[in-house]
Design a protein around this motif. Structure first.
Motif, PDB file in Angstrom:
ATOM      1  N   LEU A 224       0.851  -1.197   0.000  1.00 34.98           N
ATOM      2  CA  LEU A 224       0.000   0.000   0.000  1.00 34.98           C
ATOM      3  C   LEU A 224       0.881   1.240   0.000  1.00 34.98           C
ATOM      4  CD1 LEU A 224      -2.608  -0.824   2.763  1.00 34.98           C
ATOM      5  CD2 LEU A 224      -3.076  -0.550   0.363  1.00 34.98           C
ATOM      6  N   PRO A 225       0.343   2.369  -0.423  1.00 33.57           N
ATOM      7  CA  PRO A 225       1.105   3.609  -0.254  1.00 33.57           C
ATOM      8  C   PRO A 225       1.380   3.806   1.241  1.00 33.57           C
ATOM      9  CG  PRO A 225      -0.895   3.974  -1.545  1.00 33.57           C
ATOM     10  CD  PRO A 225      -0.948   2.573  -1.076  1.00 33.57           C
ATOM     11  N   GLY A 226       2.617   4.036   1.577  1.00 33.94           N
ATOM     12  CA  GLY A 226       2.935   4.266   2.992  1.00 33.94           C
ATOM     13  C   GLY A 226       3.266   3.005   3.767  1.00 33.94           C
ATOM     14  N   GLU A 227       3.018   1.841   3.175  1.00 35.90           N
ATOM     15  CA  GLU A 227       3.339   0.579   3.862  1.00 35.90           C
ATOM     16  C   GLU A 227       4.804   0.243   3.570  1.00 35.90           C
ATOM     17  OE1 GLU A 227       1.699  -4.052   3.902  1.00 35.90           O
ATOM     18  OE2 GLU A 227       1.049  -2.700   2.338  1.00 35.90           O
TER      19      GLU A 227
ATOM     20  N   ALA B 285      -3.068   9.306   1.980  1.00 41.02           N
ATOM     21  CA  ALA B 285      -3.556   8.434   3.035  1.00 41.02           C
ATOM     22  C   ALA B 285      -4.934   8.869   3.496  1.00 41.02           C
ATOM     23  CB  ALA B 285      -2.598   8.495   4.202  1.00 41.02           C
ATOM     24  N   CYS B 286      -5.862   7.928   3.487  1.00 41.17           N
ATOM     25  CA  CYS B 286      -7.166   8.185   4.092  1.00 41.17           C
ATOM     26  C   CYS B 286      -7.049   7.822   5.555  1.00 41.17           C
ATOM     27  CB  CYS B 286      -8.234   7.321   3.439  1.00 41.17           C
ATOM     28  SG  CYS B 286      -8.720   7.941   1.849  1.00 41.17           S
ATOM     29  N   ARG B 287      -7.319   8.765   6.428  1.00 35.69           N
ATOM     30  CA  ARG B 287      -7.237   8.455   7.845  1.00 35.69           C
ATOM     31  C   ARG B 287      -8.517   7.783   8.318  1.00 35.69           C
ATOM     32  NH1 ARG B 287      -3.015  11.742  10.241  1.00 35.69           N
ATOM     33  NH2 ARG B 287      -1.385  11.487   8.687  1.00 35.69           N
ATOM     34  N   SER B 288      -9.627   8.090   7.633  1.00 37.64           N
ATOM     35  CA  SER B 288     -10.927   7.590   8.097  1.00 37.64           C
ATOM     36  C   SER B 288     -11.451   6.553   7.126  1.00 37.64           C
ATOM     37  CB  SER B 288     -11.909   8.752   8.180  1.00 37.64           C
ATOM     38  OG  SER B 288     -13.224   8.263   8.094  1.00 37.64           O
ATOM     39  N   VAL B 289     -12.040   5.517   7.675  1.00 38.76           N
ATOM     40  CA  VAL B 289     -12.566   4.462   6.818  1.00 38.76           C
ATOM     41  C   VAL B 289     -13.728   4.991   5.979  1.00 38.76           C
ATOM     42  CG1 VAL B 289     -14.262   3.489   8.414  1.00 38.76           C
ATOM     43  CG2 VAL B 289     -13.109   1.995   6.824  1.00 38.76           C
TER      44      VAL B 289
ATOM     45  N   GLU C 188     -14.086   8.028   4.789  1.00 38.21           N
ATOM     46  CA  GLU C 188     -13.546   8.822   3.686  1.00 38.21           C
ATOM     47  C   GLU C 188     -13.115   7.878   2.564  1.00 38.21           C
ATOM     48  OE1 GLU C 188      -9.677  11.682   3.273  1.00 38.21           O
ATOM     49  OE2 GLU C 188     -10.533  11.453   5.274  1.00 38.21           O
ATOM     50  N   TYR C 189     -12.512   6.747   2.973  1.00 40.37           N
ATOM     51  CA  TYR C 189     -12.037   5.759   2.004  1.00 40.37           C
ATOM     52  C   TYR C 189     -13.217   5.151   1.253  1.00 40.37           C
ATOM     53  CZ  TYR C 189      -9.271   1.751   0.347  1.00 40.37           C
ATOM     54  OH  TYR C 189      -8.628   0.814  -0.420  1.00 40.37           O
ATOM     55  N   VAL C 190     -14.275   4.842   2.004  1.00 39.49           N
ATOM     56  CA  VAL C 190     -15.471   4.266   1.372  1.00 39.49           C
ATOM     57  C   VAL C 190     -16.058   5.256   0.378  1.00 39.49           C
ATOM     58  CG1 VAL C 190     -17.848   3.565   1.818  1.00 39.49           C
ATOM     59  CG2 VAL C 190     -16.020   2.689   3.253  1.00 39.49           C
ATOM     60  N   ASP C 191     -16.100   6.559   0.779  1.00 39.16           N
ATOM     61  CA  ASP C 191     -16.650   7.570  -0.140  1.00 39.16           C
ATOM     62  C   ASP C 191     -15.831   7.620  -1.422  1.00 39.16           C
ATOM     63  OD1 ASP C 191     -18.586   8.183   1.580  1.00 39.16           O
ATOM     64  OD2 ASP C 191     -17.676  10.005   2.412  1.00 39.16           O
ATOM     65  N   ARG C 192     -14.514   7.635  -1.260  1.00 35.62           N
ATOM     66  CA  ARG C 192     -13.660   7.721  -2.450  1.00 35.62           C
ATOM     67  C   ARG C 192     -13.872   6.520  -3.358  1.00 35.62           C
ATOM     68  NH1 ARG C 192      -7.535   9.407  -0.904  1.00 35.62           N
ATOM     69  NH2 ARG C 192      -8.001  11.296   0.242  1.00 35.62           N
TER      70      ARG C 192
ATOM     71  N   PRO D 138      -9.534  -9.385  -0.314  1.00 31.23           N
ATOM     72  CA  PRO D 138      -9.875  -8.364  -1.315  1.00 31.23           C
ATOM     73  C   PRO D 138     -10.283  -7.016  -0.710  1.00 31.23           C
ATOM     74  CG  PRO D 138     -11.710  -9.859  -1.003  1.00 31.23           C
ATOM     75  CD  PRO D 138     -10.623 -10.323  -0.072  1.00 31.23           C
ATOM     76  N   TYR D 139      -9.938  -6.758   0.575  1.00 27.81           N
ATOM     77  CA  TYR D 139     -10.500  -5.572   1.228  1.00 27.81           C
ATOM     78  C   TYR D 139      -9.570  -4.362   1.162  1.00 27.81           C
ATOM     79  CZ  TYR D 139     -13.297  -9.435   2.839  1.00 27.81           C
ATOM     80  OH  TYR D 139     -14.072 -10.558   2.872  1.00 27.81           O
ATOM     81  N   ASP D 140      -8.330  -4.565   0.699  1.00 31.54           N
ATOM     82  CA  ASP D 140      -7.476  -3.411   0.428  1.00 31.54           C
ATOM     83  C   ASP D 140      -7.515  -3.210  -1.079  1.00 31.54           C
ATOM     84  OD1 ASP D 140      -6.473  -2.715   3.029  1.00 31.54           O
ATOM     85  OD2 ASP D 140      -5.367  -4.607   2.999  1.00 31.54           O
ATOM     86  N   TRP D 141      -8.352  -2.253  -1.517  1.00 27.26           N
ATOM     87  CA  TRP D 141      -8.710  -2.190  -2.941  1.00 27.26           C
ATOM     88  C   TRP D 141      -7.494  -1.940  -3.832  1.00 27.26           C
ATOM     89  CZ3 TRP D 141     -12.562  -3.927  -5.531  1.00 27.26           C
ATOM     90  CH2 TRP D 141     -12.783  -3.481  -6.836  1.00 27.26           C
ATOM     91  N   GLU D 142      -6.564  -1.134  -3.310  1.00 25.82           N
ATOM     92  CA  GLU D 142      -5.403  -0.806  -4.152  1.00 25.82           C
ATOM     93  C   GLU D 142      -4.603  -2.056  -4.487  1.00 25.82           C
ATOM     94  OE1 GLU D 142      -5.789   2.434  -1.012  1.00 25.82           O
ATOM     95  OE2 GLU D 142      -6.161   0.305  -1.231  1.00 25.82           O
ATOM     96  N   LEU D 143      -4.619  -3.023  -3.551  1.00 20.50           N
ATOM     97  CA  LEU D 143      -3.810  -4.225  -3.760  1.00 20.50           C
ATOM     98  C   LEU D 143      -4.539  -5.238  -4.630  1.00 20.50           C
ATOM     99  CD1 LEU D 143      -2.730  -4.697  -0.087  1.00 20.50           C
ATOM    100  CD2 LEU D 143      -1.360  -3.770  -1.934  1.00 20.50           C
ATOM    101  N   ALA D 144      -5.841  -5.106  -4.695  1.00 19.07           N
ATOM    102  CA  ALA D 144      -6.636  -6.149  -5.362  1.00 19.07           C
ATOM    103  C   ALA D 144      -6.757  -5.901  -6.848  1.00 19.07           C
ATOM    104  CB  ALA D 144      -8.011  -6.213  -4.718  1.00 19.07           C
ATOM    105  N   GLN D 145      -5.842  -5.104  -7.404  1.00 17.18           N
ATOM    106  CA  GLN D 145      -5.952  -4.811  -8.831  1.00 17.18           C
ATOM    107  C   GLN D 145      -5.313  -5.880  -9.697  1.00 17.18           C
ATOM    108  OE1 GLN D 145      -7.974  -2.407  -9.759  1.00 17.18           O
ATOM    109  NE2 GLN D 145      -8.238  -2.272  -7.560  1.00 17.18           N
ATOM    110  N   GLY D 146      -4.747  -6.880  -9.078  1.00 17.38           N
ATOM    111  CA  GLY D 146      -4.140  -7.953  -9.872  1.00 17.38           C
ATOM    112  C   GLY D 146      -3.002  -8.554  -9.086  1.00 17.38           C
ATOM    113  N   PRO D 147      -2.723  -9.822  -9.299  1.00 22.11           N
ATOM    114  CA  PRO D 147      -1.674 -10.484  -8.515  1.00 22.11           C
ATOM    115  C   PRO D 147      -0.297  -9.998  -8.941  1.00 22.11           C
ATOM    116  CG  PRO D 147      -2.507 -11.940 -10.213  1.00 22.11           C
ATOM    117  CD  PRO D 147      -3.336 -10.699 -10.273  1.00 22.11           C
ATOM    118  N   PRO D 148       0.690 -10.167  -8.073  1.00 21.57           N
ATOM    119  CA  PRO D 148       2.048  -9.788  -8.465  1.00 21.57           C
ATOM    120  C   PRO D 148       2.497 -10.623  -9.654  1.00 21.57           C
ATOM    121  CG  PRO D 148       2.013 -10.859  -6.321  1.00 21.57           C
ATOM    122  CD  PRO D 148       0.615 -10.710  -6.752  1.00 21.57           C
ATOM    123  N   GLU D 149       3.210  -9.995 -10.569  1.00 21.98           N
ATOM    124  CA  GLU D 149       3.636 -10.707 -11.779  1.00 21.98           C
ATOM    125  C   GLU D 149       4.753 -11.683 -11.435  1.00 21.98           C
ATOM    126  OE1 GLU D 149       2.516 -10.467 -15.076  1.00 21.98           O
ATOM    127  OE2 GLU D 149       0.873  -9.608 -13.938  1.00 21.98           O
TER     128      GLU D 149
END
Length: 1875
Positions: free
Chosen positions: A899-902, A1558-1562, A1564-1568, A1614-1625
């Motif tokens: 994730l960004p920041g991870e 970074a979304c601090r609030s869940v 805000e993340y859901v809205d986005r 599948p709950y971290d949407w940014e990561l669920a865009q496809g498996p690592p190549e």
């Protein structure tokens, strides 16, 4: 010949030396007086003559006879036959005696004698003393003893003219032939006739075979007394070495029972304490720790009560009592049931015939003696079946000078398939079986019935299994043989013995038994002895033969092998793989390897592997290249990993020669053997395994020794070769038998030579084994073993890594570190020392057992350390060289997406991910490939633990496996030792379990050092439990890019609490003033106008309590903008918006204002001074002053006093929440009501305030406001508080309690409401219903104990049973284990899952929550307010209150509303997220308690039942469930608003605009996310505004949430949407070709891919496509706008047609799922009836409901929702007259014929949207012309009438004219024919 009797003894009563009142036995005379040399006189006989004690008796008893058994030090049994008679006490005897006796008179019946009756003359002279004649013999001839002693007594009593001395002399000199003596020569020899010289004659029959026990009738009697089941359990108890105690009033019965039990044990001999009759003085013997069989007089039953581990059989009562702590293993099935059946056939032959219609004439039952033999025959058969083939498991270790034989227990159990059987295991380990082996293992001896049976009859027994009559015939044949053995000469069995006359013992004229002349008797004995000396000694002529071995045991294997049978295909795979390896076809072998490893789970495949490998060994050596070596080692390891320590299938034994044969050259002169790679198995450290192997090898060599053709032994071996089979086929036992036969014929020198040859064979094998053991016990790297040893104590034996040091050997090597060498430290103690001790212990044992001389043994002890030392030196070179080998090419590590920041904390550690018990991922029942085990690496980041890798099975392909979970979700971490799937090496591993239902079961690769693994654990622990909440990922996320920055809690940015409180009220006022857009949607103001002050309300002044300083009223413009933003955000947090929506929102504390408003917003808690865990602004009754609240709060736990959180728009009832009551609250108040002292209530001001407070709540409800409310509870009696009354179903904790059909009657008073007002206003407030309370307080049963309702109060307490947080925690743990077991299930399929799911009781808790919530909803809906006051008010209270609001108010079922509900009830009202989620180090001990997750599960259950009522999807709930534990967002951190303000969290989250990072609030993340994708949206959302949901709550209606069970291995959760865009190549070079794949098609695997993403639903697919096309056109539009536009167009189209309702798109395709399947209360004119209005006759319009609303709600009229405006749905429409149901008039209706739905609908008018009824065309049978009936339209032609006949009824229609009637009929007909 043997003496019949050894001693004759006369024992009489004598006074006790200590004068204790009890007498003692005295030996008056014994003959012969001198002990026999071969048989000394047994001591303590006098105790056994009177086992109950020596006592005088007031009357003369009849003589008694019994046989006691004494066992001497050589375990020889002596039979003491005792005949006791009573003589009057002579006056010459001591006076003491009579005194003692008179004292004893009361207790005289101790030994079963009669009491002194009051009428009997009580003269001292009338006492009688017992005197006993005793015969002591080593032979067991009870009848002969009875007759002989009876004869002596008769001579004495009857005064016969026979010299007693002669009779006794003859008795002592009488000899009996030995058993089985030369009985063939003459009858006289086998059956000896004796006479004692008193005109008597007796025949003594000796049994034919000495080894068979003689039982007479004892076995049959035992079965009569105790029954089949009891005797079988005693039989098993005796065999498995338990303590057995018989009780009876009869001594003879005790002796017989013990004799019978022993007879059943044949061919095993009982070798423990055996005392059929135990004297009273020796009762303490019963507490001995060893097993025993003992009989005791029933008079002493009381003394046996406290024996805890003794099985007591009461012969007189027929019962067997087994103590709780004793477990008797039953016989293995099917033997147990077969034996039981045969026994019942023998004992009760008529049972088989009982049901016959024409029973045959009754056959005479066999005599008792014969039945006894039949019963024994059954047990003889049983032993033959149990021990069949035992001779094939005997190891002959020595033949000369004496045979030494060992039994290979493991092989026997393994081949019988009974390894798991408790019974056989214990029998084989027992002493009796050890005796059996040493006695019957001898190959050359005399044989008996059992030997024949076990060798030759087993096949017959198996064939007869299913033919009861054949079984019975076999039993009778055996019984006849047994009978003949005991009674070889039935014809001569005639006795002639003088008996005393009837009642002779009562004659008065008795003289005492005379003193006999010792000289005469001694002279007779001496004469006989002299005569015997002249005769040749009697030698027992044994007929010795070779004992038959019978068929080998493999015959049994097929029956018992069970699931291990391997198909020929699997064995073929094993063979092919091995041939590929040795032919060098490595790629082929690699492909087959996973299949081989799977096949090796089966026994046959392992045998096959060993066999195939043997074929590739030439001259004990096979040199391989590195790859071949790796393959062979891997397969061997796989074979060995399933071997138990016993190695019962001989796999380790077969591999042992191979591990020293296969090797590879590491460098010139350095060779590595396979044994250095297969050491990590428990079998190598088991002494029993090595012993069995050693004995097996010794036997082979000794057999070879005698099979060698040598010149001087030609002739005998030739003869043998001719008579038996050829030499090479003879077994070792045959060879040994032959050698034993020849032994006496050999010369002394020859004998000596053979003995020496054998000994040197054993000796050389011992050296060989010392070498072998050092190979397998010394590790390649001795430094590693120290590490492992230190850890050895941690794991259980199987998982311990260095098996050598952890298994329990004969004294456990692990102990010997400390015990044997107390001075040695574990560090300095070397491996070599441990191995030397282990080998020495082994050598000692086997050499002493095999008879090796002590000199040789000493030599061995000297050699062992040298052998070990040499081997260590060899290993050092091997270890050094093996390190230099090039490492095997391992797959590249795949980097996970972050994730960004991870950030990565620990880089990839190479691990194997192992299957965790879920069937998915291993190609189980779900199908698909075996994705696990997978090989890859584990990464630790600041946010997650991530595994990425590839499946080890090369046939799966290049699928990337990802499994991850947030560090914060870790609930349990456990070290394990597991085998790596590829190399089969035992490695350290970790098992990590998370509360998001992921489990990482990992084995570290051997390249990962233990320090790296330990570092991983420590870092993981540090991240999981940071010391402070600021250490969590949600906080470190922003600052991670600038490492040096201190945590942001500085004063300047964050306003102080004081400042906040000052401005809180002002901003609240302003926020409330904001306008709404709609009733449902709450749109927060945009970012741009957040800063400006909101428009002012009309009231510009706020009157606040006095404590505020003047400075509080600073105008808001004086605040910094950021402060103002914070204020508004805080007010939002306090959810004032929601309160205003509910009409609860005036911010005033003075009574003068807003009189009309019953509630106000109080800022009393703005400093969080009253209650830390409450929000700053609270809703309280208008009439209560702020200063009173402080006092009220003291009555409640955590000061959480009742505050309003919701109000019903319809009934105006309010929902309140609070913590549980302290004792002095309402409860105390109720309890203290009837106390006379008037001052009591006033003393406790808090209670008074509380009462006022509740009163104010009641008064604030409109309908109660003007009444004093004294009659609200008048009709309740205390009975309603009991178990059966109103609340019984909620109170009961059982799972069957459901909201049943009594809801109506429970919610009494509902009937007085006529139809509810549609606008939701309550009925006239003055109209009081006496049965209903205004306020129900729902509290904990335990807390409200003993509370009585009082008619003067307007509230009622409802005690319910609720579960506590710790129960939720325990239940969740079990749920986790059920869904993710962690190890493969024992039983396959869903049974084990469902069982463990039920055990977890999770669904029962969900059921309870839903049940309580539905009840509260009912109460609120009917106008009563409810206060939920459970536990501390932050767990279950929050769950119930939130669920009630969700069910009652449709607003909370929208995305916005649900967010508000969670913010208000969970966050503001202080649910302790950090505490329950164990977020910091402080909370580590409390563990994870998923209260919020449980609430989400409840919402999920409601969502399933009402899919059209929720705007959000199921995914939204899973998303919240995952992230409430993930600590990715700050929303669910900390325990209350107070803590969030302290940390400046509220301010940061709302006030400051964050960058995109970074979304601090869940939220805000859901809205986005919602703007980008409709993943959180429910397309079937079509709400009814007024709908109150009442879900079913029975456990049977609940479903397991798939959040717990589903997983996607392609990308992780599948709950971290940014990561669920496809498996690592995968890495580039691993792709087979550089180009992109040609086809777009792909396989979708359920456990691997995320199905919603790979196969989105139709609407998502359409929206995605639209978005893509519009982006191409350059005008991208958000999906929501597109969706709203389509819906709007839909509505418009509907309106233009003038019909149809605005409703949701595509909803018509949804199956008509229930909208509300709950229980409805339908108001009718009489009482309140329950209507479950599902599909009733209303669909046909034949009846109309008594209430419009109820009919509207019923699902039969659901089509109004599914209406769409598509014109083709209305195939034809028009007006028709329709005749109503019976006695109803004709009416004109608008009819619509719908081809699509295949139905005919009708409406009141053309424009009407609400369908009145539906005729399903599927039910139409015919359409026919009709006739007008009464009330039909007059002006219409007759031909315009037609009837539609359905399966239910006939509908009469009339059209406006004939053509339109014809048109309708045709249309309907065509519709029918189309279908």
């Amino acid at each position: 010949m043997a003496r019949l009797a050894d001693y004759f003894v006369l024992v009489a009563f004598g006074p006790h030396p200590r004068g204790s009142g009890e007498g003692q036995g005295q030996i008056l005379q014994r003959f012969p007086e001198k002990d026999w040399e071969d048989n000394p006189f047994p001591q303590g006989i006098e105790l056994f003559c009177q086992p109950s004690g020596w006592q005088l008796c007031p009357e003369r008893n009849p003589p008694t006879f019994f046989v006691a058994v004494l066992t001497d030090i050589n375990s020889e049994r002596h039979y003491c036959a005792c005949l006791t008679f009573w003589e009057p006490v002579e006056s010459t005897q001591e006076v003491v005696c009579t005194e003692d006796a008179t004292e004893k008179e009361e207790e005289a019946d101790e030994g079963g004698q009669a009491r002194l009756s009051s009428t009997a003359p009580a003269q001292p002279g009338q006492l009688f003393a017992p005197k006993t004649l005793v015969l002591v013999s080593r032979l067991d001839h009870t009848e002969v003893f009875r007759n002989s002693l009876g004869l002596i007594y008769a001579i004495h009593v009857e005064g016969l003219n026979v010299c007693l001395e002669n009779v006794i002399g003859n008795l002592l000199t009488c000899t009996v032939p030995l058993a089985g003596g030369s009985q063939l020569d003459s009858v006289e020899e086998g059956a000896r006739t004796i006479s004692l010289g008193a005109g008597d004659r007796q025949v003594i029959q000796t049994p034919l075979v000495d080894s068979l026990p003689v039982s007479r009738c004892s076995v049959a009697l035992l079965f009569r007394q105790l029954g089949i089941t009891n005797v079988l359990s005693l039989f098993c108890a005796a065999l498995t070495e338990h303590k057995v105690l018989f009780l009876s009033r009869s001594y003879q019965r005790l002796a017989d029972a013990c004799r019978g039990l022993l007879a059943l044990l044949f061919p095993l001999r009982y070798s423990f304490t055996y005392v059929p009759i135990l004297p009273a003085q020796l009762l303490e013997v019963l507490s001995t720790p060893t097993p025993f069989i003992i009989g005791v007089n029933a008079a002493f039953q009381a003394e046996t009560q406290e024996l805890l581990d003794v099985i007591i059989a009461d012969l007189d009562g027929g019962t067997v009592t087994v103590p709780e702590c004793v477990h008797i293993p039953p016989l293995p099935e099917p033997l147990q049931s077969q034996t039981h059946n045969v026994l019942s056939m023998v004992l009760d032959p008529e049972l088989e015939l009982a049901d016959l219609a024409f029973p045959p004439p009754t056959t005479s039952a066999s005599s008792l003696k014969m039945q006894d033999k039949e019963l024994r025959a059954v047990f003889l058969r049983l032993f033959a079946q149990l021990l069949q083939g035992y001779r094939w498991c005997l190891h002959i270790v020595r033949i000369h000078p004496e045979p030494v034989i060992r039994f290979h227990k493991a092989a026997f159990l393994g081949q019988r398939g009974l390894v798991e059987d408790d019974f056989l295991m214990k029998v084989l380990e027992g002493m009796a079986f050890a005796g059996f082996v040493s006695e019957r293992g001898v190959p050359y001896r005399s044989t008996d019935l059992f030997d024949e049976l076990v060798a030759h009859e087993v096949a017959r027994m198996r064939a007869d299994e299913n033919h009861p009559h054949r079984v019975l015939r076999h039993v009778q044949e055996l019984a006849e043989q047994l009978y003949k053995n005991e009674n070889p000469y039935p014809a001569v069995a005639m006795h002639k013995v003088q008996r005393p006359g009837e009642a002779s013992h009562l004659r008065r004229t008795h003289r005492p038994f005379p003193r006999l002349d010792e000289g005469t008797v001694q002279w007779i004995v001496d004469q006989a002895a002299a005569k015997m000396q002249g005769a040749p000694p009697a030698v027992k002529a044994e007929r010795r033969t070779t004992v038959p071995s019978g068929p080998p045991m493999t015959a049994i294997l097929e029956r018992c092998s069970g699931p291990h049978i391997n198909s020929a295909r699997r064995l073929e795979v094993v063979r092919n793989c091995i041939s590929y390896v040795f032919e060098g076809k490595m790629l082929e072998a690699k492909k087959l390897l996973p299949a081989v490893l799977r096949a090796l789970k089966g026994r046959a495949a392992r045998r096959c592997l060993a066999h195939e490998l043997h074929l590739h060994v030439q001259q004990n050596r096979a040199v391989l290249d590195h790859q071949q070596f790796d393959f062979v080692v891997r397969m061997m390891n796989c074979c060995l990993q399933d071997c138990t320590s016993l190695d019962e299938h001989g796999i380790a034994a077969a591999l042992l020669p191979l591990v020293t044969a296969f090797c590879r050259k590491l460098s010139p002169g350095v060779t590595q053997f396979a044994y250095s790679c297969v050491q990590e198995h428990v079998v190598w450290s088991t002494p029993q395994f090595w012993e069995a192997m050693f004995y097996g090898d010794v036997q082979t060599h000794i057999r070879a020794l005698y099979l060698e053709p040598s010149d001087d032994r030609v002739s005998p071996s030739q003869e043998v070769g001719e008579t038996q089979s050829q030499d090479d086929e003879r077994s070792a036992l045959d060879v040994a038998s032959e050698q034993r036969r020849l032994w006496p014929t050999l010369s002394r020198e020859k004998q000596q030579e053979l003995v020496q040859k054998e000994e040197s064979t054993v000796f050389s094998q011992a050296i060989h084994y010392a070498n072998r053991m050092s190979y397998l016990l010394l590790p390649l790297d001795s430094s590693k073993s120290r590490l492992l040893r230190e850890r050895a104590g941690l794991g259980d034996l199987e998982s311990a890594s260095n098996s050598l040091v952890t298994n329990s050997m004969a004294g456990s090597v692990a102990e010997s570190y400390d015990t044997e060498s107390g001075f040695e430290d574990a560090e300095t103690c070397d491996v070599a020392g441990a191995v030397v001790r282990f080998i020495n212990r082994f050598v000692d044992k086997v050499c002493t057992e095999s008879g090796v001389t002590s000199d040789h043994l000493k030599g061995l002890h000297v050699m062992v350390p040298d052998i070990v030392q040499m081997h260590i030196e060899t290993l050092e070179a091997v270890h050094r060289e093996s390190k230099r080998l090039p490492p095997i090419q391992k797959p590249k590590l795949l980097r996970p997406r972050l994730l960004p920041g991870e950030e990565c904390v620990l880089d990839g550690l190479r691990v194997y991910l192992l299957p965790d018990g879920r069937e998915e991922g291993v190609g189980g029942s779900g199908g698909g490939p075996a994705l696990l085990p997978a090989e890859g690496a584990v990464f630790l980041t600041t946010y997650r633990v991530i595994f990425t890798g590839m499946p080890t099975d090369p046939l799966v392909g290049d699928q990337v496996v990802v499994r991850s979970f947030p560090v914060a979700a870790l609930t349990k971490e456990k070290r394990i030792s597991v085998q790596t799937p590829v190399d089969q090496l035992l490695q350290d591993g970790l098992q990590l379990r998370s509360c998001t239902f992921q489990l990482l079961k990992m084995a570290f690769d051997e390249e990962v050092g233990s320090d790296s693994a330990e570092l991983f654990r420590k870092q993981l622990h540090k991240l999981r439990y940071p010391p402070d909440i600021r250490g969590t990922f949600a906080f470190t996320l922003g600052s991670a890019h600038t490492p040096g920055r201190p945590p942001r809690v500085t004063k300047d940015k964050t306003p102080s609490l004081r400042t906040l409180s000052r401005n809180l009220v002002k901003n609240a006022k302003k926020t409330i003033g904001r306008q709404y857009v709609t009733r449902k949607k709450y749109n927060p103001p945009g970012w741009e106008n957040r800063g400006q002050p909101p428009p002012e309300d009309q009231e510009d002044e706020i009157s606040v309590s006095e404590e505020l300083e003047p400075s509080t009223l600073t105008p808001s413009s004086a605040l910094k903008p950021s402060d103002r933003m914070t204020m508004s955000s805080l007010v939002e947090r306090a959810c004032c918006r929601d309160y205003q929506r509910l009409g609860l929102g005036t911010l005033s504390s003075s009574l003068s204002r807003a009189k009309s408003e019953p509630f106000r917003i109080s800022p009393v808690n703005r400093m969080y001074a009253i209650c830390r865990s409450y929000p700053g602004l609270l809703i309280v009754p208008q009439s209560i002053q702020d200063n009173a609240l402080q006092r009220v709060s003291r009555c409640y736990r955590q000061n959480r006093f009742p505050v309003v959180c919701w109000r019903s728009g319809r009934s105006k009832a309010v929902l309140l929440r609070s913590g549980g009551l302290h004792g002095k609250g309402v409860v105390g108040l109720f309890k203290a009501q009837n106390t006379p002292s008037p001052g009591q209530a006033q003393t406790d001001s808090s209670s008074l305030e509380q009462e006022k407070y509740l009163q104010a709540v009641v008064s604030s409800m409109p309908r109660y406001a003007d009444s004093s409310g004294r009659n609200t509870l008048s009709s309740f009696s205390s009975a309603h508080m009991g178990g059966h009354g109103k609340w019984s179903s909620v109170r009961a904790s059982g799972r069957s309690s459901v909201l049943g059909a009594d809801v109506g009657s429970r919610l009494a008073g509902r009937d007085l409401l006529s139809t509810p007002h549609t606008n939701g206003t309550p009925p006239d407030s003055g109209f009081l219903r006496p049965q209903r309370a205004a306020l129900y307080i729902i509290g904990d049963k335990a807390q409200l104990k003993g509370v009585r309702p009082d008619p003067l109060q307007q509230w009622e307490l409802v005690p319910i049973e609720v579960f506590e947080a710790r129960q939720v925690k325990a239940s969740f743990k079990k749920l986790l284990k059920a869904c993710v077991p962690g190890c493969p299930a024992v039983e396959s399929g869903s049974a084990s899952f469902l069982r463990s799911l039920e055990d977890s009781e999770w669904l029962i808790q969900i059921h309870k929550l839903l049940q309580i919530s539905v009840l509260v909803v009912e109460l609120l809906d009917s106008g009563s307010s409810v206060l939920v006051s459970l536990e501390d008010g932050w767990d279950i209270t929050t769950q119930v209150v939130s669920l009630v609001q969700l069910l009652s108010d449709p607003f909370y079922r929208t995305l916005e509303g649900f967010r508000l509900l969670v913010e208000k009830e969970w966050l503001s009202f202080g649910h302790r997220f950090s505490h329950r989620g164990a977020h910091t180090l402080a909370g580590q001990s409390s563990g994870f308690t998923p209260v919020f997750l449980q609430f989400l599960d409840c919402v999920h259950q409601v969502h399933l039942q009402f899919p059209m009522e929720f705007e959000f999807s199921q995914f939204y709930l899973k998303f919240l469930g995952y992230h409430h534990a993930s600590r990715r967002f700050r929303t669910f951190l900390l325990d209350s608003d107070y803590e969030r303000i302290e940390l400046g969290l509220l301010y940061e989250e709302k006030g400051e605009r964050r960058g995109h990072l970074a979304c601090r609030s869940v939220w805000e993340y859901v809205d986005r996310l919602s703007k980008r994708t409709p993943m959180f949206y429910n397309y079937t959302y079509a709400p009814e505004d007024t709908e109150v949901l009442r879900p079913y709550s029975n456990v049977s209606n609940l479903k397991v949430w798939d959040f717990y069970t589903e997983e996607t291995l392609a990308e992780g959760p599948p709950y971290d949407w940014e990561l669920a865009q496809g498996p690592p190549e995968p890495p580039e070079e691993e792709r087979p070709d550089g180009g992109a794949p040609q086809s777009r098609r792909r396989v979708v695997w359920p456990c691997y891919d995320s199905r919603p993403r790979v196969q989105p639903d139709a609407i998502s697919r359409l929206l995605e496509e639209l978005q893509r096309l519009e982006t191409e056109l350059g005008r991208p539009e958000r999906w929501k706008d597109t969706w709203d536009r389509v819906k709007a167009a839909q509505r418009l189209e509907g309106r233009q047609d003038g019909r149809g309702t605005p409703s949701s798109l595509l909803v018509s395709t949804v199956p008509h799922h229930r909208r509300s399947l709950g229980v409805y209360l339908q108001e009718g004119p009489v009482g309140s009836t329950l209507s479950l209005s599902l599909d009733s006759d209303q669909s046909s319009g034949s009846t109309t409901s008594s209430s419009r609303q109820a009919a509207r709600r019923s699902t039969s009229t659901l089509y109004s929702q599914f209406q769409t405006a598509e014109s083709e749905n209305r195939s034809y429409e028009g007006t028709l007259y329709k005749k109503g149901a019976f006695m109803k008039p004709w009416k004109a209706r608008w009819f619509v014929l719908d081809k699509t739905k295949h139905q005919l609908r009708y409406y009141d008018h053309r424009v009407d949207t609400e369908c009145k009824g539906v005729i399903d065309l599927a039910e139409v049978e015919a359409v026919a012309p009709g006739t007008p009936t009464i009330g039909a339209p007059k002006t219409v032609d007759e031909k315009a009438f037609f009837d539609v006949k359905t399966t239910r009824r006939v509908y009469n229609f009339c059209a406006q004219d004939v053509p339109s009637a014809q048109q309708w009929v045709d249309r309907i007909q065509s519709c029918l024919s189309d279908a």
